[in-house]
Design an enzyme around this catalytic site. Sequence first.
Site, PDB file in Angstrom:
ATOM      1  N   ARG A  71      80.660 -23.449  22.459  1.00  0.00           N
ATOM      2  CA  ARG A  71      80.969 -21.989  22.343  1.00  0.00           C
ATOM      3  C   ARG A  71      79.571 -21.505  22.648  1.00  0.00           C
ATOM      4  O   ARG A  71      78.494 -21.985  22.364  1.00  0.00           O
ATOM      5  CB  ARG A  71      81.436 -21.447  21.129  1.00  0.00           C
ATOM      6  N   MET A  98      76.017 -25.411  30.507  1.00  0.00           N
ATOM      7  CA  MET A  98      77.269 -25.921  30.184  1.00  0.00           C
ATOM      8  C   MET A  98      78.136 -25.108  29.270  1.00  0.00           C
ATOM      9  O   MET A  98      78.885 -25.769  28.468  1.00  0.00           O
ATOM     10  CB  MET A  98      77.070 -27.518  29.636  1.00  0.00           C
ATOM     11  N   ARG A  99      78.045 -23.873  29.178  1.00  0.00           N
ATOM     12  CA  ARG A  99      78.851 -22.882  28.207  1.00  0.00           C
ATOM     13  C   ARG A  99      79.423 -21.637  28.903  1.00  0.00           C
ATOM     14  O   ARG A  99      78.537 -21.326  29.873  1.00  0.00           O
ATOM     15  CB  ARG A  99      77.950 -22.548  26.986  1.00  0.00           C
ATOM     16  N   ASN A 115      76.531 -18.883  39.567  1.00  0.00           N
ATOM     17  CA  ASN A 115      76.694 -20.333  39.148  1.00  0.00           C
ATOM     18  C   ASN A 115      76.668 -21.380  39.989  1.00  0.00           C
ATOM     19  O   ASN A 115      77.544 -21.052  41.159  1.00  0.00           O
ATOM     20  CB  ASN A 115      77.888 -20.407  38.020  1.00  0.00           C
ATOM     21  N   HIS A 117      78.300 -24.824  41.325  1.00  0.00           N
ATOM     22  CA  HIS A 117      79.185 -25.905  40.569  1.00  0.00           C
ATOM     23  C   HIS A 117      79.617 -27.049  41.403  1.00  0.00           C
ATOM     24  O   HIS A 117      79.629 -26.818  42.773  1.00  0.00           O
ATOM     25  CB  HIS A 117      80.375 -25.211  40.499  1.00  0.00           C
ATOM     26  N   GLU A 182      73.129 -29.061  46.936  1.00  0.00           N
ATOM     27  CA  GLU A 182      73.018 -28.146  45.940  1.00  0.00           C
ATOM     28  C   GLU A 182      71.701 -27.421  45.910  1.00  0.00           C
ATOM     29  O   GLU A 182      71.388 -26.041  46.095  1.00  0.00           O
ATOM     30  CB  GLU A 182      73.165 -28.586  44.391  1.00  0.00           C
TER      31      GLU A 182
END
Length: 201
Positions: A71, A98-99, A115, A117, A182
């Site tokens: 979290r 990763m949150r 972000n 991905h 990326e």
Amino acid sequence: MPDGSGKFKLGVLGSGSGSNMQAILDAIEEGSLNAEIVLVLSDNPDAYILERAKKSGIPAEIIDCQGYKTRFPDDSQKLIAEKLKDHGVDIVCLAGFMRLVKQPMLDVFPDRILNIHPSLLPAYPGLMAWQQAVEDGAQESGCTVHYVDAGMDTGPVILQARVPVLPHDTADSLHARIQEQEHQLYPEAIKLVWKKLSHTQ
Ligand code: GAR
């Protein structure tokens, strides 16, 4: 806000190696991105992204997630948003973070959190997208830079790059080829977003 040099300011959040942050730094050094990274933050004290930041003389700090494994507590998000504001950040880049970022940060940086991905969203959201693609027998995957909204990898797409899945690909070999794309895509997407923001300011 940009200083006299016209450079805009980036804050980067990452949990791992930080190769995408490195690609952004390289684009800045090559002169193709007129920005500077002013703060790097990680929820993982062992993340190599922190080392990379230190090597480049960029302030780097650990995010205290109050002992939660996955979290990103609201209080921590509020604190991070304040820190980023204090550093004058214009755009926040999640680079292998990763949150899930939620309202406390989204409210402070509306349409300013990006972000990257490793799939052609909306395909394969979530963790290990490259492995999901291989296990699914996909013939094509890729990467996406998108605006962050309150969902998981659901925000509007900014740019995508396609990568074929080859017959003998493993999850790792596919991820390595996706990462090559990326590293080109993220600096380009940042440039586009800044262009759009500067026209609307
Ligand atoms: C990248 O492939 C990025 O797309 C992925 O983590 C890797 C981080 O690499 N992100 C996600 O899966 C987010 N859901 P890096 O630390 O070397 O930039």
